[in-house]
Design an enzyme around this catalytic site. Structure first.
Site, PDB file in Angstrom:
ATOM      1  N   GLY A  25      -9.920 -24.389 -17.604  1.00  0.00           N
ATOM      2  CA  GLY A  25      -9.560 -23.288 -17.009  1.00  0.00           C
ATOM      3  C   GLY A  25      -9.387 -21.881 -18.254  1.00  0.00           C
ATOM      4  O   GLY A  25      -7.951 -21.249 -18.945  1.00  0.00           O
ATOM      5  N   ALA A  26     -10.079 -21.900 -19.054  1.00  0.00           N
ATOM      6  CA  ALA A  26      -9.899 -21.251 -21.146  1.00  0.00           C
ATOM      7  C   ALA A  26     -10.112 -20.088 -20.561  1.00  0.00           C
ATOM      8  O   ALA A  26      -9.353 -19.113 -21.407  1.00  0.00           O
ATOM      9  CB  ALA A  26     -11.272 -21.953 -21.400  1.00  0.00           C
ATOM     10  N   GLY A  29      -4.125 -17.077 -18.561  1.00  0.00           N
ATOM     11  CA  GLY A  29      -3.224 -16.520 -19.464  1.00  0.00           C
ATOM     12  C   GLY A  29      -2.959 -17.505 -20.367  1.00  0.00           C
ATOM     13  O   GLY A  29      -2.472 -17.292 -21.340  1.00  0.00           O
ATOM     14  N   GLY A  31      -5.151 -20.062 -21.392  1.00  0.00           N
ATOM     15  CA  GLY A  31      -6.586 -21.026 -21.805  1.00  0.00           C
ATOM     16  C   GLY A  31      -7.301 -19.646 -23.145  1.00  0.00           C
ATOM     17  O   GLY A  31      -7.535 -20.288 -23.951  1.00  0.00           O
ATOM     18  N   ASP A 167       9.308 -27.659 -23.689  1.00  0.00           N
ATOM     19  CA  ASP A 167      10.322 -27.749 -23.123  1.00  0.00           C
ATOM     20  C   ASP A 167      11.389 -27.660 -24.593  1.00  0.00           C
ATOM     21  O   ASP A 167      12.309 -27.523 -24.980  1.00  0.00           O
ATOM     22  CB  ASP A 167      10.787 -28.938 -22.426  1.00  0.00           C
ATOM     23  CG  ASP A 167      10.265 -27.915 -20.697  1.00  0.00           C
ATOM     24  OD1 ASP A 167      10.580 -27.191 -20.431  1.00  0.00           O
ATOM     25  OD2 ASP A 167       9.608 -29.359 -20.284  1.00  0.00           O
ATOM     26  N   ARG A 170      11.352 -24.465 -26.489  1.00  0.00           N
ATOM     27  CA  ARG A 170      12.740 -23.654 -25.782  1.00  0.00           C
ATOM     28  C   ARG A 170      14.024 -24.871 -26.862  1.00  0.00           C
ATOM     29  O   ARG A 170      15.011 -23.895 -27.078  1.00  0.00           O
ATOM     30  CB  ARG A 170      13.003 -24.154 -24.721  1.00  0.00           C
ATOM     31  CG  ARG A 170      11.191 -22.804 -24.076  1.00  0.00           C
ATOM     32  CD  ARG A 170      11.642 -22.530 -22.394  1.00  0.00           C
ATOM     33  NE  ARG A 170      10.435 -21.659 -22.087  1.00  0.00           N
ATOM     34  CZ  ARG A 170       9.436 -21.946 -21.051  1.00  0.00           C
ATOM     35  NH1 ARG A 170       9.440 -23.399 -20.431  1.00  0.00           N
ATOM     36  NH2 ARG A 170       8.870 -21.491 -20.298  1.00  0.00           N
ATOM     37  N   HIS A 194       9.764 -31.868 -15.940  1.00  0.00           N
ATOM     38  CA  HIS A 194       9.416 -29.786 -16.096  1.00  0.00           C
ATOM     39  C   HIS A 194       9.465 -29.120 -15.000  1.00  0.00           C
ATOM     40  O   HIS A 194       8.609 -28.599 -14.315  1.00  0.00           O
ATOM     41  CB  HIS A 194       7.539 -30.416 -16.620  1.00  0.00           C
ATOM     42  CG  HIS A 194       7.150 -28.582 -17.111  1.00  0.00           C
ATOM     43  ND1 HIS A 194       8.030 -28.322 -18.316  1.00  0.00           N
ATOM     44  CD2 HIS A 194       6.757 -27.797 -16.501  1.00  0.00           C
ATOM     45  CE1 HIS A 194       7.386 -27.101 -18.606  1.00  0.00           C
ATOM     46  NE2 HIS A 194       6.849 -26.482 -17.772  1.00  0.00           N
ATOM     47  N   MET A 245       3.652 -21.135 -24.149  1.00  0.00           N
ATOM     48  CA  MET A 245       2.678 -22.360 -23.777  1.00  0.00           C
ATOM     49  C   MET A 245       1.618 -22.857 -24.346  1.00  0.00           C
ATOM     50  O   MET A 245       1.516 -23.317 -24.671  1.00  0.00           O
ATOM     51  CB  MET A 245       1.926 -21.697 -22.355  1.00  0.00           C
ATOM     52  CG  MET A 245       1.874 -23.457 -21.813  1.00  0.00           C
ATOM     53  SD  MET A 245       3.007 -24.634 -21.808  1.00  0.00           S
ATOM     54  CE  MET A 245       1.741 -26.203 -22.209  1.00  0.00           C
TER      55      MET A 245
HETATM   56  N1  LIG Z   1       3.298 -27.112 -18.506  1.00  0.00           N
HETATM   57  C1  LIG Z   1       3.893 -26.635 -18.948  1.00  0.00           C
HETATM   58  O1  LIG Z   1       4.901 -26.421 -19.941  1.00  0.00           O
HETATM   59  C2  LIG Z   1       3.104 -24.954 -18.185  1.00  0.00           C
HETATM   60  C3  LIG Z   1       2.621 -24.939 -17.408  1.00  0.00           C
HETATM   61  N2  LIG Z   1       2.199 -23.633 -16.933  1.00  0.00           N
HETATM   62  C4  LIG Z   1       1.206 -24.080 -16.199  1.00  0.00           C
HETATM   63  O2  LIG Z   1      -0.101 -23.509 -15.946  1.00  0.00           O
HETATM   64  C5  LIG Z   1      -1.564 -23.536 -15.503  1.00  0.00           C
HETATM   65  C6  LIG Z   1      -2.130 -22.186 -15.749  1.00  0.00           C
HETATM   66  O3  LIG Z   1      -1.113 -20.894 -15.866  1.00  0.00           O
HETATM   67  P1  LIG Z   1      -1.774 -19.360 -16.602  1.00  0.00           P
HETATM   68  O4  LIG Z   1      -2.618 -19.654 -17.705  1.00  0.00           O
HETATM   69  O5  LIG Z   1      -0.466 -18.862 -16.565  1.00  0.00           O
HETATM   70  O6  LIG Z   1      -2.430 -19.364 -14.901  1.00  0.00           O
HETATM   71  P2  LIG Z   1      -3.212 -17.631 -15.153  1.00  0.00           P
HETATM   72  O7  LIG Z   1      -3.583 -17.770 -13.717  1.00  0.00           O
HETATM   73  O8  LIG Z   1      -3.427 -17.050 -16.053  1.00  0.00           O
HETATM   74  O9  LIG Z   1      -5.006 -19.122 -15.449  1.00  0.00           O
HETATM   75  C7  LIG Z   1      -5.533 -19.792 -14.728  1.00  0.00           C
HETATM   76  C8  LIG Z   1      -6.834 -20.789 -14.968  1.00  0.00           C
HETATM   77  O10 LIG Z   1      -7.336 -21.658 -14.402  1.00  0.00           O
HETATM   78  C9  LIG Z   1      -8.617 -21.003 -13.638  1.00  0.00           C
HETATM   79  N3  LIG Z   1      -8.899 -21.684 -12.804  1.00  0.00           N
HETATM   80  C10 LIG Z   1      -8.293 -21.926 -11.302  1.00  0.00           C
HETATM   81  N4  LIG Z   1      -9.098 -22.716 -10.759  1.00  0.00           N
HETATM   82  C11 LIG Z   1      -9.790 -23.639 -11.186  1.00  0.00           C
HETATM   83  C12 LIG Z   1     -10.988 -25.074 -11.291  1.00  0.00           C
HETATM   84  N5  LIG Z   1     -11.116 -24.979 -10.090  1.00  0.00           N
HETATM   85  N6  LIG Z   1     -11.015 -24.762 -12.873  1.00  0.00           N
HETATM   86  C13 LIG Z   1     -11.597 -24.702 -13.766  1.00  0.00           C
HETATM   87  N7  LIG Z   1     -10.210 -23.123 -13.748  1.00  0.00           N
HETATM   88  C14 LIG Z   1      -9.803 -23.276 -12.517  1.00  0.00           C
HETATM   89  C15 LIG Z   1      -9.023 -19.462 -13.196  1.00  0.00           C
HETATM   90  O11 LIG Z   1      -9.410 -19.068 -13.214  1.00  0.00           O
HETATM   91  C16 LIG Z   1      -7.414 -19.019 -14.781  1.00  0.00           C
HETATM   92  O12 LIG Z   1      -8.676 -18.427 -15.277  1.00  0.00           O
HETATM   93  C17 LIG Z   1      -0.083 -23.165 -14.379  1.00  0.00           C
HETATM   94  O13 LIG Z   1      -0.359 -23.827 -12.869  1.00  0.00           O
HETATM   95  C18 LIG Z   1       1.288 -22.939 -14.904  1.00  0.00           C
HETATM   96  O14 LIG Z   1       2.168 -23.292 -13.641  1.00  0.00           O
HETATM   97  C19 LIG Z   1       2.707 -22.615 -17.746  1.00  0.00           C
HETATM   98  C20 LIG Z   1       3.445 -22.866 -18.389  1.00  0.00           C
HETATM   99  C21 LIG Z   1       3.782 -24.157 -19.027  1.00  0.00           C
HETATM  100  O1  LIG Z   2       7.740 -21.658 -15.464  1.00  0.00           O
HETATM  101  C1  LIG Z   2       6.906 -22.108 -14.785  1.00  0.00           C
HETATM  102  O2  LIG Z   2       5.769 -21.889 -13.476  1.00  0.00           O
HETATM  103  C2  LIG Z   2       5.784 -22.365 -16.080  1.00  0.00           C
HETATM  104  C3  LIG Z   2       6.774 -23.056 -16.716  1.00  0.00           C
HETATM  105  O3  LIG Z   2       5.951 -24.357 -16.680  1.00  0.00           O
HETATM  106  C4  LIG Z   2       6.892 -22.696 -18.223  1.00  0.00           C
HETATM  107  O4  LIG Z   2       6.856 -21.927 -18.541  1.00  0.00           O
HETATM  108  O5  LIG Z   2       7.938 -23.736 -18.060  1.00  0.00           O
END
Ligand SMILES: NC(=O)C1=CN([C@@H]2O[C@H](COP(=O)(O)OP(=O)(O)OC[C@H]3O[C@@H](n4cnc5c(N)ncnc54)[C@H](O)[C@@H]3O)[C@@H](O)[C@H]2O)C=CC1
Ligand SMILES: O=C([O-])CC(=O)C(=O)O
Length: 330
Positions: A25-26, A29, A31, A167, A170, A194, A245
């Site tokens: 997922g590099a 946003g 990645g 978390d 924050r 989470h 993140m």
């Molecule tokens: N654990 C935590 O604390 C947090 C988790 N997240 C989660 O992280 C995830 C990613 O968030 P963002 O980077 O903002 O989203 P984004 O949409 O900007 O990036 C996600 C990337 O994953 C790729 N992707 C989609 N399907 C794929 C596959 N099968 N194999 C490889 N790559 C694939 C996309 O092409 C995209 O480049 C979301 O599910 C979000 O909710 C976000 C913030 C905090």
């Molecule tokens: O809130 C979201 O969807 C993304 C996330 O997990 C966080 O920022 O903690």
């Protein structure tokens, strides 16, 4: 037309010592800044960047940073196995982010399948790698990953870690703001899971020891639990937390790498297989070691407010965990 890049005429001397790390997922946003931060990490010798879009550009860009790690890009499912083969640590921020009005659980239908596919790749190509799972809903995606690994016969609970470091970041930030100190001096354990009420900051266990009045406790608990939503709403449809993140994931991955190298006393909060409560997965402090989450640490003493919060957290967590397990066994 510009000339293409031809391979460098290298005088190869063998690989630098260090760990091989993949980001799945590099190009997303999270990645992209996470790839940049991992390229800065001196413990990384090889950095594989995998996504279903745009990895050639991200790879070309990050690879020009004059730090040690050798960067290689992989695009699309046909290159997943090459991306994963030989990896020591796999970081997974692949999947859809929230938009305003959505819960993390609303991402389940899209992200469950993505996490399953990627973890099947891990089981096949680097079954001994440590996995840092970021994709939401983490409360369900970690149980999904565990089921994938069980089915493949490669499951080691110590090597599967859900990333809840944001978390903690924050909590440290908001508590430091209230106390009027540098966030670097503050350490707040955040346990549970989470999402919403499953995010349980233990304000009675803040280090250095301090006390809060009821207003402060109410404000801090709500702000920490809603931190993700605060960012989703501020971004107004353009995604969720990415920069903070990436910072949190880089911090957590660095802790894993230091522990894998053999450093002692590396402790971080993470959502892992756990016997701390009756639930099969729970976030608490864990002691990291060469094999991942070597020891899951106990909750410590809770006050009445935290005990009530724990009951609410467990109820929601149980459903999210079961939903993940059911997805893999339907
Ligand atoms: N654990 C935590 O604390 C947090 C988790 N997240 C989660 O992280 C995830 C990613 O968030 P963002 O980077 O903002 O989203 P984004 O949409 O900007 O990036 C996600 C990337 O994953 C790729 N992707 C989609 N399907 C794929 C596959 N099968 N194999 C490889 N790559 C694939 C996309 O092409 C995209 O480049 C979301 O599910 C979000 O909710 C976000 C913030 C905090
Ligand atoms: O809130 C979201 O969807 C993304 C996330 O997990 C966080 O920022 O903690």
């Amino acid at each position: 037309m510009e000339e293409g890049v031809r391979p460098a005429p290298c005088r190869a001397k063998g690989g630098a010592p260090g760990f091989k790390v993949a980001v799945l997922g590099a190009a997303g946003g999270i990645g992209q800044p996470l790839s940049l931060l991992m390229k800065l990490n001196p413990l990384v010798s090889v950095l594989h960047l995998y996504d279903v879009v745009n990895t050639p550009g991200v790879t070309a860009d990050v690879s020009h940073m004059d730090t040690t790690a050798v960067v290689r890009g992989f695009l699309g499912p046909k290159q997943l196995e090459a991306a994963l083969t030989g990896m020591d640590l796999v970081i997974i921020p692949a999947g859809l982010p929230r938009k305003p009005g959505m819960t993390r659980d609303d991402l389940f239908n899209k992200n469950a399948g993505i996490v399953r596919t990627l973890c099947e790749g891990v089981a096949k190509c680097c079954p001994n790698a440590i996995v840092n799972l970021i994709s939401n809903p983490v409360n369900s995606t970690v149980p999904i990953a565990a089921e994938v690994f069980k089915k493949a016969g490669t499951y080691d609970p110590k090597r599967l870690l859900g990333v809840t470091t944001l978390d903690v970041a924050r909590a440290n930030t908001f508590v430091a703001e209230v106390l009027g100190v540098d966030p670097k001096q503050v350490s707040v354990p955040v346990v549970g899971g989470h999402a919403g009420v499953t995010i349980l900051p233990l304000l009675s266990q803040v280090n250095p020891p301090c006390s809060f009045n009821p207003d402060e406790i109410s404000y801090l608990t709500k702000r920490i639990q809603n931190g993700g939503t605060e960012v989703v709403e501020a971004k107004a449809g353009a995604g969720s937390a990415t920069l903070s993140m990436a910072f949190a994931a880089a911090k957590f991955s660095d802790a894993c790498l230091r522990a894998m190298r053999g450093d002692a006393g590396v402790v971080e909060c993470s959502y892992v297989a756990s016997a701390v409560t009756e639930l099969p997965f729970f976030a608490t402090k864990v002691r990291l070691g060469r094999g991942g989450a070597e020891e899951v640490l106990p909750l410590g003493p809770l006050n009445d407010f935290e005990r009530a919060g724990l009951e609410m957290a467990k109820k929601e967590l149980m459903e999210s965990i079961q939903k993940g397990i059911d997805f893999m066994n339907k």
